[in-house]
Write a protein that holds these residues in place. Structure first.
Motif, PDB file in Angstrom:
ATOM      1  N   SER A  32       1.094  -0.523  -0.073  1.00 32.36           N
ATOM      2  CA  SER A  32       2.447  -0.532  -0.131  1.00 32.36           C
ATOM      3  C   SER A  32       2.836   1.147  -0.164  1.00 32.36           C
ATOM      4  O   SER A  32       2.112   1.905  -0.231  1.00 32.36           O
ATOM      5  CB  SER A  32       2.761  -1.238  -1.217  1.00 32.36           C
ATOM      6  OG  SER A  32       2.439  -0.723  -2.307  1.00 32.36           O
ATOM      7  N   ALA A  71       4.761   8.672  -2.727  1.00 32.53           N
ATOM      8  CA  ALA A  71       6.041   8.703  -2.959  1.00 32.53           C
ATOM      9  C   ALA A  71       6.204   9.915  -3.714  1.00 32.53           C
ATOM     10  O   ALA A  71       7.439  11.016  -3.602  1.00 32.53           O
ATOM     11  CB  ALA A  71       6.511   7.704  -3.579  1.00 32.53           C
ATOM     12  N   SER A  76      11.031   2.340   3.368  1.00 33.69           N
ATOM     13  CA  SER A  76      10.213   1.540   2.492  1.00 33.69           C
ATOM     14  C   SER A  76      10.198   0.208   3.292  1.00 33.69           C
ATOM     15  O   SER A  76      10.866  -0.092   4.095  1.00 33.69           O
ATOM     16  CB  SER A  76      10.794   1.336   1.079  1.00 33.69           C
ATOM     17  OG  SER A  76      12.151   0.801   1.119  1.00 33.69           O
ATOM     18  N   ASP A  77       9.367  -0.675   2.817  1.00 37.73           N
ATOM     19  CA  ASP A  77       9.309  -1.935   3.523  1.00 37.73           C
ATOM     20  C   ASP A  77      10.550  -2.836   3.647  1.00 37.73           C
ATOM     21  O   ASP A  77      10.527  -3.839   4.271  1.00 37.73           O
ATOM     22  CB  ASP A  77       7.974  -2.718   2.812  1.00 37.73           C
ATOM     23  CG  ASP A  77       7.958  -3.004   1.363  1.00 37.73           C
ATOM     24  OD1 ASP A  77       9.092  -2.626   0.868  1.00 37.73           O
ATOM     25  OD2 ASP A  77       7.274  -3.597   0.944  1.00 37.73           O
ATOM     26  N   PRO A 123       6.045   4.221   1.167  1.00 37.75           N
ATOM     27  CA  PRO A 123       6.717   4.396   2.162  1.00 37.75           C
ATOM     28  C   PRO A 123       6.047   5.012   3.482  1.00 37.75           C
ATOM     29  O   PRO A 123       4.952   5.411   3.505  1.00 37.75           O
ATOM     30  CB  PRO A 123       7.550   5.916   1.531  1.00 37.75           C
ATOM     31  CG  PRO A 123       6.497   6.433   0.750  1.00 37.75           C
ATOM     32  CD  PRO A 123       5.803   5.205   0.020  1.00 37.75           C
TER      33      PRO A 123
END
Length: 172
Positions: A138, A66, A107-108, A140
């Motif tokens: 995790s 990110a 994002s998730d 983006p």
């Protein structure tokens, strides 16, 4: 002097492939490669970054930290150009594409993330880094839906087609 590929001599043909055949060739290229160069523009100017990509049809997908310069650039201007190509042995093997579109960072918890996430093959990275496969990464996911593609394949000249072909996403 013998010539390996005499069909490369002279002016290139101008004939266009039918859309279905062009799409098939582009999808073959996208499926047979996994690296591209992502070009972004930001406050400090242009940036071209090699990235590993995945794809679903004509949508390119990649992950990134990110805080990376490319992510900062995408936040400033989502317009991108992506260059990808097959290994070059000679003029006859020249095959690649320029993909133009707008990047979306998901994002998730964003709508659409679950659609694109399965295309990311993160498991091999985890194995290589001795990380558990029970803990997916995790961060983006960047999605670039192609708006237009300039496809180049010099082998097309053999069949009387232009080596440079143009694809545009249908409106609809």
């Amino acid at each position: 002097m013998p010539v390996t590929n005499p069909w490369l001599a002279g002016l290139a043909p101008k004939k266009r492939l039918d859309p279905e055949r062009l799409e098939e060739r582009i999808l073959n290229l996208l499926s047979s490669q996994n690296m591209c160069v992502l070009a972004t523009a930001g406050p400090e100017g242009p940036l071209a970054t090699p990235v590993r990509y995945f794809h679903l049809d004509f949508t390119l997908i990649f992950t990134a930290a990110a805080s990376s310069p490319k992510m900062r650039n995408l936040a400033a201007d989502p317009r991108v150009s992506v260059g990808l190509f097959a290994p070059l042995v000679g003029q006859a093997s020249s095959r690649g594409a320029q993909v133009f579109g707008r990047a979306r960072v998901l994002s998730d918890n964003d709508p659409g993330f679950a659609h694109y996430w399965p295309a990311i093959r993160w498991q091999s990275d985890h194995v290589e880094r001795s990380r558990s496969l029970d803990e997916p990464p995790s961060g983006p996911v960047v999605v670039v839906e192609a708006e237009r593609i300039v496809y180049t394949e010099h082998w097309l000249r053999r069949e009387g087609f232009a080596p440079r072909q143009f694809w545009t996403r249908s409106k609809g």
